[in-house]
Design a protein around this motif. Structure first.
Motif, short mmCIF file in Angstrom:
data_model
loop_
_atom_site.label_atom_id
_atom_site.label_comp_id
_atom_site.label_asym_id
_atom_site.label_seq_id
_atom_site.Cartn_x
_atom_site.Cartn_y
_atom_site.Cartn_z
N LYS A 35 -32.53 49.82 7.78
CA LYS A 35 -33.92 49.60 8.20
C LYS A 35 -34.85 50.45 7.34
N THR A 36 -35.95 49.84 6.92
CA THR A 36 -36.98 50.58 6.18
C THR A 36 -38.32 50.37 6.89
N THR A 37 -39.05 51.46 7.09
CA THR A 37 -40.35 51.41 7.75
C THR A 37 -41.46 51.60 6.73
N LEU A 38 -42.47 50.71 6.78
CA LEU A 38 -43.63 50.78 5.89
C LEU A 38 -44.82 51.28 6.70
N TYR A 39 -45.51 52.30 6.16
CA TYR A 39 -46.70 52.85 6.79
C TYR A 39 -47.90 52.46 5.94
N VAL A 40 -48.69 51.50 6.43
CA VAL A 40 -49.77 50.90 5.64
C VAL A 40 -51.10 51.55 5.98
N SER A 41 -51.88 51.90 4.96
CA SER A 41 -53.23 52.44 5.14
C SER A 41 -54.25 51.31 4.98
N ASP A 42 -55.13 51.16 5.96
CA ASP A 42 -56.17 50.13 5.88
C ASP A 42 -57.14 50.44 4.74
N PRO A 43 -57.47 49.47 3.88
CA PRO A 43 -58.44 49.71 2.82
C PRO A 43 -59.81 50.13 3.38
N ILE A 44 -60.45 51.04 2.69
CA ILE A 44 -61.79 51.52 3.06
C ILE A 44 -62.83 50.51 2.56
N THR A 45 -63.89 50.28 3.36
CA THR A 45 -64.96 49.38 2.95
C THR A 45 -66.19 50.18 2.51
N ALA A 46 -67.21 49.46 2.08
CA ALA A 46 -68.47 50.09 1.68
C ALA A 46 -69.45 50.18 2.84
N LEU A 47 -69.03 49.79 4.04
CA LEU A 47 -69.92 49.79 5.20
C LEU A 47 -69.75 51.06 6.03
N PHE A 48 -70.86 51.52 6.61
CA PHE A 48 -70.86 52.70 7.47
C PHE A 48 -71.41 52.32 8.84
N LYS A 49 -70.89 52.97 9.86
CA LYS A 49 -71.40 52.78 11.23
C LYS A 49 -71.37 54.13 11.93
N ASP A 50 -72.54 54.55 12.40
CA ASP A 50 -72.66 55.85 13.07
C ASP A 50 -72.12 56.99 12.21
N GLY A 51 -72.40 56.91 10.90
CA GLY A 51 -71.97 57.96 9.98
C GLY A 51 -70.51 57.89 9.59
N HIS A 52 -69.81 56.88 10.06
CA HIS A 52 -68.36 56.73 9.78
C HIS A 52 -68.15 55.58 8.81
N GLN A 53 -67.42 55.86 7.72
CA GLN A 53 -67.11 54.80 6.76
C GLN A 53 -66.01 53.92 7.36
N GLN A 54 -66.28 52.65 7.44
CA GLN A 54 -65.39 51.74 8.14
C GLN A 54 -64.25 51.24 7.27
N THR A 55 -63.14 50.93 7.91
CA THR A 55 -62.01 50.29 7.24
C THR A 55 -62.03 48.81 7.57
N ILE A 56 -61.20 48.04 6.90
CA ILE A 56 -61.15 46.62 7.23
C ILE A 56 -60.63 46.40 8.64
N ARG A 57 -59.85 47.36 9.19
CA ARG A 57 -59.40 47.26 10.58
C ARG A 57 -60.58 47.40 11.54
N ASP A 58 -61.53 48.28 11.20
CA ASP A 58 -62.72 48.44 12.04
C ASP A 58 -63.52 47.16 12.14
N ILE A 59 -63.52 46.38 11.07
CA ILE A 59 -64.34 45.17 11.02
C ILE A 59 -63.60 43.95 11.57
N PHE A 60 -62.36 43.78 11.17
CA PHE A 60 -61.63 42.57 11.58
C PHE A 60 -60.82 42.75 12.86
N SER A 61 -60.58 43.98 13.25
CA SER A 61 -59.89 44.28 14.51
C SER A 61 -58.57 43.51 14.60
N ASP A 62 -58.36 42.77 15.68
CA ASP A 62 -57.07 42.09 15.90
C ASP A 62 -56.84 40.91 14.96
N GLN A 63 -57.89 40.50 14.23
CA GLN A 63 -57.71 39.40 13.28
C GLN A 63 -56.87 39.83 12.08
#
Length: 288
Positions: free
Chosen positions: A141-169
């Motif tokens: 078994k091999t486990t992959l730990y994936v980092s969500d790409p960072i976007t150019a968008l900010f919300k409340d001073g926080h730089q958002q990832t694609i997970r922040d925007i697309f959520s469960d999609q």
């Protein structure tokens, strides 16, 4: 000979200037370029020395706005990343051919070219993700730990990832194969921690990861593929681990060491024999 009085001459000059100001070339090939919500509007041609460009944009059904960096500019790009604050609505933009900065004009309308419609959450390209891999203790078994790409968008001073925007999609597509094999397998996961099971024990496997958003149009569902990463092969032969040059150098050093040991051993034996022989020769003399 035709004579033009001064007021008439000034009127003609005004008309010519007014006409020239309204005849700036229109922008062409107005295009959106966007990756991870870093969104840039581009167009052609580069303006001549007597005019500039101004960009107006708006969400569909809303008032037009201007980016302060794209007003009477001689550039042919406009970064609208920070202006398109809502990724879930669609936008259009107009590129206006305008006079140079600080140049006065009485015109209220300028030649303009409209952009295609741009919907950030549907149209932006998704960049390649980074990931780390860890082989399980059972080597199957091999486990992959994936980092969500960072976007150019900010919300409340926080730089958002694609997970922040697309959520469960957002899902990730993993493509993997045995090292040095062409046969590939694919799995999908909604998690950033992805387990790849039932692998051949001790074999090396190579992995690629890319974002997958099934709710988007088919040609936009997959993001850019990650760099390939391979696990270690516990069954590799020495020829796969080391190059021929390294192996040859190691063999040479081993043979040299063996030769030195043999030479030293031979010298020591000869010296020992000579010493014993000398002792035997000295014994009769001592008795006499």
């Amino acid at each position: 000979m035709v004579t033009i009085r001064l007021p008439a001459a000034l009127f003609v000059i005004f008309l010519l200037t007014h006409s020239a100001s309204g005849s700036y070339p229109r922008a062409q090939n107005v295009t959106w370029r966007s990756t991870n919500f870093k969104t840039i509007l581009t167009w052609e041609p580069k303006p001549s020395a007597n005019y500039s460009y101004t960009v107006e944009f708006s969400a569909i059904g809303r008032d037009k706005e201007r980016n302060p960096h794209c007003i009477r500019s001689t550039a042919t790009v406009c970064d609208l990343s920070a202006s398109l604050t809502d990724p879930n609505v669609c936008y259009t933009a107009d590129v206006l051919s305008t006079p140079l900065l600080r140049e006065l004009t009485e015109l209220t309308e300028f030649p303009n070219t409209a952009s295609p419609r741009f919907c950030p959450s549907k149209d932006t390209d998704i960049g390649r993700p980074d990931f780390k891999l860890k082989v399980g203790e059972d080597k199957k078994k091999t486990t992959l730990y994936v980092s969500d790409p960072i976007t150019a968008l900010f919300k409340d001073g926080h730089q958002q990832t694609i997970r922040d925007i697309f959520s469960d999609q957002l899902q990730y597509k993993v493509t993997y194969r045995r090292n040095k094999s062409t046969g590939k397998k694919v799995l999908y996961s909604k998690s950033n921690e992805i387990e790849v099971k039932d692998l051949d024990r001790g074999e090396s496997y190579c992995f690629n990861v890319q974002a997958y958003i099934p709710s988007r149009d088919t040609d936009k569902q997959l993001g850019e593929m990650s760099q390939t990463q391979c696990s270690k092969d516990d069954n590799q032969s020495i020829f796969e681990v080391y190059s021929i040059g390294v192996i040859a150098a190691a063999i040479f050093l081993i043979l040299l060491l063996i030769g030195l040991i043999i030479a030293i051993t031979v010298v020591c034996i000869k010296r020992r024999k000579n010493a014993l022989q000398k002792e035997k020769e000295e014994v009769p003399l001592n008795r006499v």
